[in-house]
Motif scaffolding. Structure first.
Motif, PDB file in Angstrom:
ATOM      1  N   GLY A   1      31.706   8.161  13.859  1.00 42.52           N
ATOM      2  CA  GLY A   1      31.130   8.468  15.166  1.00 42.52           C
ATOM      3  C   GLY A   1      30.400   9.796  15.228  1.00 42.52           C
ATOM      4  N   ALA A   2      29.974  10.321  14.090  1.00 46.14           N
ATOM      5  CA  ALA A   2      29.277  11.613  14.047  1.00 46.14           C
ATOM      6  C   ALA A   2      27.853  11.479  14.571  1.00 46.14           C
ATOM      7  CB  ALA A   2      29.267  12.153  12.617  1.00 46.14           C
ATOM      8  N   ASP A   3      27.235  12.616  14.832  1.00 44.77           N
ATOM      9  CA  ASP A   3      25.848  12.654  15.304  1.00 44.77           C
ATOM     10  C   ASP A   3      25.076  13.737  14.546  1.00 44.77           C
ATOM     11  OD1 ASP A   3      23.679  11.862  16.872  1.00 44.77           O
ATOM     12  OD2 ASP A   3      24.109  13.353  18.416  1.00 44.77           O
ATOM     13  N   ASP A   4      25.350  13.871  13.247  1.00 45.80           N
ATOM     14  CA  ASP A   4      24.734  14.916  12.427  1.00 45.80           C
ATOM     15  C   ASP A   4      23.572  14.360  11.600  1.00 45.80           C
ATOM     16  OD1 ASP A   4      26.500  13.405  10.897  1.00 45.80           O
ATOM     17  OD2 ASP A   4      27.290  15.110   9.773  1.00 45.80           O
ATOM     18  N   TRP A   5      22.432  14.185  12.263  1.00 49.14           N
ATOM     19  CA  TRP A   5      21.264  13.580  11.640  1.00 49.14           C
ATOM     20  C   TRP A   5      20.487  14.596  10.817  1.00 49.14           C
ATOM     21  CZ3 TRP A   5      20.287   8.435  11.707  1.00 49.14           C
ATOM     22  CH2 TRP A   5      21.018   7.668  12.622  1.00 49.14           C
ATOM     23  N   ASP A   6      20.010  14.159   9.669  1.00 53.73           N
ATOM     24  CA  ASP A   6      19.154  14.944   8.783  1.00 53.73           C
ATOM     25  C   ASP A   6      17.783  14.281   8.772  1.00 53.73           C
ATOM     26  OD1 ASP A   6      18.274  16.705   6.748  1.00 53.73           O
ATOM     27  OD2 ASP A   6      18.891  15.301   5.188  1.00 53.73           O
TER      28      ASP A   6
ATOM     29  N   ALA B   1      33.870  -5.629   9.289  1.00 53.42           N
ATOM     30  CA  ALA B   1      33.422  -7.004   9.004  1.00 53.42           C
ATOM     31  C   ALA B   1      32.447  -7.563  10.041  1.00 53.42           C
ATOM     32  CB  ALA B   1      34.623  -7.933   8.838  1.00 53.42           C
ATOM     33  N   GLY B   2      31.642  -6.689  10.651  1.00 52.63           N
ATOM     34  CA  GLY B   2      30.606  -7.151  11.563  1.00 52.63           C
ATOM     35  C   GLY B   2      30.958  -7.106  13.035  1.00 52.63           C
ATOM     36  N   ALA B   3      32.148  -6.628  13.384  1.00 53.98           N
ATOM     37  CA  ALA B   3      32.524  -6.545  14.802  1.00 53.98           C
ATOM     38  C   ALA B   3      31.718  -5.458  15.519  1.00 53.98           C
ATOM     39  CB  ALA B   3      34.023  -6.289  14.958  1.00 53.98           C
ATOM     40  N   THR B   4      31.517  -4.315  14.866  1.00 54.86           N
ATOM     41  CA  THR B   4      30.712  -3.225  15.421  1.00 54.86           C
ATOM     42  C   THR B   4      29.791  -2.708  14.320  1.00 54.86           C
ATOM     43  OG1 THR B   4      32.347  -1.522  14.853  1.00 54.86           O
ATOM     44  CG2 THR B   4      32.521  -2.531  17.047  1.00 54.86           C
ATOM     45  N   TRP B   5      28.700  -2.048  14.752  1.00 53.96           N
ATOM     46  CA  TRP B   5      27.692  -1.558  13.816  1.00 53.96           C
ATOM     47  C   TRP B   5      27.352  -0.109  14.136  1.00 53.96           C
ATOM     48  CZ3 TRP B   5      26.192  -4.517   9.778  1.00 53.96           C
ATOM     49  CH2 TRP B   5      26.516  -5.875   9.840  1.00 53.96           C
ATOM     50  N   GLU B   6      27.096   0.678  13.086  1.00 50.82           N
ATOM     51  CA  GLU B   6      26.665   2.062  13.243  1.00 50.82           C
ATOM     52  C   GLU B   6      25.300   2.231  12.579  1.00 50.82           C
ATOM     53  OE1 GLU B   6      28.851   6.198  12.651  1.00 50.82           O
ATOM     54  OE2 GLU B   6      28.300   5.313  10.713  1.00 50.82           O
ATOM     55  N   LEU B   7      24.320   2.656  13.364  1.00 49.92           N
ATOM     56  CA  LEU B   7      23.013   2.999  12.816  1.00 49.92           C
ATOM     57  C   LEU B   7      23.166   4.275  11.996  1.00 49.92           C
ATOM     58  CD1 LEU B   7      19.876   2.669  12.743  1.00 49.92           C
ATOM     59  CD2 LEU B   7      19.840   4.104  14.808  1.00 49.92           C
TER      60      LEU B   7
ATOM     61  N   GLY C   1       0.816  -1.208   0.000  1.00 50.24           N
ATOM     62  CA  GLY C   1       0.000   0.000   0.000  1.00 50.24           C
ATOM     63  C   GLY C   1       0.851   1.259   0.000  1.00 50.24           C
ATOM     64  N   ARG C   2       0.192   2.375   0.319  1.00 50.68           N
ATOM     65  CA  ARG C   2       0.829   3.699   0.290  1.00 50.68           C
ATOM     66  C   ARG C   2       1.167   4.165   1.707  1.00 50.68           C
ATOM     67  NH1 ARG C   2       0.914   5.644  -4.580  1.00 50.68           N
ATOM     68  NH2 ARG C   2      -0.542   4.857  -6.136  1.00 50.68           N
ATOM     69  N   TRP C   3       2.329   4.826   1.812  1.00 49.02           N
ATOM     70  CA  TRP C   3       2.850   5.257   3.108  1.00 49.02           C
ATOM     71  C   TRP C   3       3.413   6.670   3.033  1.00 49.02           C
ATOM     72  CZ3 TRP C   3       2.462   1.857   7.146  1.00 49.02           C
ATOM     73  CH2 TRP C   3       2.196   0.531   6.821  1.00 49.02           C
ATOM     74  N   THR C   4       3.375   7.364   4.152  1.00 52.11           N
ATOM     75  CA  THR C   4       4.230   8.521   4.357  1.00 52.11           C
ATOM     76  C   THR C   4       5.384   8.010   5.214  1.00 52.11           C
ATOM     77  OG1 THR C   4       2.994   9.243   6.307  1.00 52.11           O
ATOM     78  CG2 THR C   4       2.362  10.198   4.194  1.00 52.11           C
ATOM     79  N   VAL C   5       6.561   8.542   4.959  1.00 54.87           N
ATOM     80  CA  VAL C   5       7.764   8.032   5.611  1.00 54.87           C
ATOM     81  C   VAL C   5       8.546   9.197   6.208  1.00 54.87           C
ATOM     82  CG1 VAL C   5       9.873   6.681   5.323  1.00 54.87           C
ATOM     83  CG2 VAL C   5       7.863   6.160   3.911  1.00 54.87           C
ATOM     84  N   ARG C   6       8.870   9.066   7.483  1.00 50.79           N
ATOM     85  CA  ARG C   6       9.739  10.031   8.168  1.00 50.79           C
ATOM     86  C   ARG C   6      11.139   9.430   8.187  1.00 50.79           C
ATOM     87  NH1 ARG C   6      10.524  15.175   8.834  1.00 50.79           N
ATOM     88  NH2 ARG C   6      11.500  15.689  10.800  1.00 50.79           N
ATOM     89  N   HIS C   7      12.062  10.085   7.497  1.00 51.15           N
ATOM     90  CA  HIS C   7      13.449   9.630   7.390  1.00 51.15           C
ATOM     91  C   HIS C   7      14.321  10.380   8.394  1.00 51.15           C
ATOM     92  CE1 HIS C   7      13.088   7.657   3.351  1.00 51.15           C
ATOM     93  NE2 HIS C   7      12.054   8.487   3.261  1.00 51.15           N
ATOM     94  N   ARG C   8      15.266   9.660   8.975  1.00 52.66           N
ATOM     95  CA  ARG C   8      16.384  10.246   9.729  1.00 52.66           C
ATOM     96  C   ARG C   8      17.637   9.583   9.192  1.00 52.66           C
ATOM     97  NH1 ARG C   8      17.916  10.381  14.851  1.00 52.66           N
ATOM     98  NH2 ARG C   8      17.467   8.185  15.081  1.00 52.66           N
ATOM     99  N   ARG C   9      18.528  10.382   8.627  1.00 50.18           N
ATOM    100  CA  ARG C   9      19.730   9.841   7.982  1.00 50.18           C
ATOM    101  C   ARG C   9      20.968  10.517   8.561  1.00 50.18           C
ATOM    102  NH1 ARG C   9      20.367  11.323   1.827  1.00 50.18           N
ATOM    103  NH2 ARG C   9      20.385  13.313   2.874  1.00 50.18           N
ATOM    104  N   LEU C  10      21.941   9.702   8.923  1.00 51.91           N
ATOM    105  CA  LEU C  10      23.211  10.212   9.427  1.00 51.91           C
ATOM    106  C   LEU C  10      24.005  10.756   8.247  1.00 51.91           C
ATOM    107  CD1 LEU C  10      24.831  10.432  12.064  1.00 51.91           C
ATOM    108  CD2 LEU C  10      25.828   8.202  11.522  1.00 51.91           C
ATOM    109  N   LEU C  11      24.373  12.016   8.292  1.00 47.72           N
ATOM    110  CA  LEU C  11      25.054  12.640   7.161  1.00 47.72           C
ATOM    111  C   LEU C  11      26.506  12.206   7.027  1.00 47.72           C
ATOM    112  CD1 LEU C  11      23.557  16.235   7.402  1.00 47.72           C
ATOM    113  CD2 LEU C  11      23.009  14.439   5.732  1.00 47.72           C
ATOM    114  N   THR C  12      27.209  12.058   8.148  1.00 48.46           N
ATOM    115  CA  THR C  12      28.606  11.653   8.136  1.00 48.46           C
ATOM    116  C   THR C  12      28.705  10.291   8.795  1.00 48.46           C
ATOM    117  OG1 THR C  12      29.182  13.991   8.425  1.00 48.46           O
ATOM    118  CG2 THR C  12      30.955  12.384   8.677  1.00 48.46           C
ATOM    119  N   ARG C  13      29.022   9.276   7.993  1.00 45.87           N
ATOM    120  CA  ARG C  13      29.008   7.905   8.491  1.00 45.87           C
ATOM    121  C   ARG C  13      30.427   7.375   8.712  1.00 45.87           C
ATOM    122  NH1 ARG C  13      25.547   8.588   4.484  1.00 45.87           N
ATOM    123  NH2 ARG C  13      26.961   7.640   2.973  1.00 45.87           N
ATOM    124  N   GLY C  14      30.511   6.447   9.651  1.00 47.99           N
ATOM    125  CA  GLY C  14      31.761   5.729   9.867  1.00 47.99           C
ATOM    126  C   GLY C  14      32.799   6.459  10.682  1.00 47.99           C
TER     127      GLY C  14
END
Length: 161
Positions: A34-39, A144-150, A19-32
């Motif tokens: 340890g940044a916290d600059d979410w858009d 290689a899967g040792a740590t993960w960043e959302l 079906g159809r959805w509205t979606v609220r996105h939160r995306r990390l601008l600077t990855r890998g």
């Protein structure tokens, strides 16, 4: 045309998303790093089944950020795993799939990817699938899967009819 016989209950795993959805996105601008600059921004999505449920197509439109993308999902009937492929109108390339399966009220899929030319392992997680307000998250591992960043969260709500 006669439908193909499909015997796996897994063909209904993504029914919650049709079906159809509205979606609220939160995306990390600077990855890998340890940044916290979410858009945060809004978009829309539309998902529909194909081939009796063993595949589905989901289109995302994000006019606020000037891009569109399509997820193609396919079910391997022999083993019950889903594969998700992504294509964006930014480059037109089909990404390598993430692969996984549903357990309980969610799903985890993983596979190789690249982030700015750096190889990563990508993890997609679906949660709250029975709530009527599902959530998708993307995590990258640079080791290689040792740590993960959302780095990306999408909260879905039904679009008005």
């Amino acid at each position: 045309m006669t439908a193909l016989p499909v015997e796996s209950a897994a063909v209904h795993d993504f029914d919650f998303l049709f079906g159809r959805w509205t979606v609220r996105h939160r995306r990390l601008l600077t990855r890998g790093v340890g940044a916290d600059d979410w858009d945060a921004f809004d978009g829309t999505a539309f998902t529909e089944p194909r081939m009796g449920g063993i595949s589905n197509i989901e289109q995302h439109d994000c006019p606020a950020r000037g891009w569109r993308g399509v997820a193609l999902r396919t079910l391997d009937l022999a083993v019950g795993d889903w594969s998700i492929y992504w294509i964006s109108d930014r480059d037109g390339r089909l990404s390598p799939p993430v692969v996984g399966r549903f357990q309980g009220d969610g799903c985890r899929l993983e596979g190789p990817d690249a982030d700015g030319g750096r190889p990563v392992v990508a993890r997609y997680e679906w949660s709250r699938i029975g709530s009527g307000a599902p959530r998708w998250e993307q995590h990258f591992s640079y080791d290689a899967g040792a740590t993960w960043e959302l780095n990306w969260v999408m909260d879905f709500s039904r679009a008005a009819a």
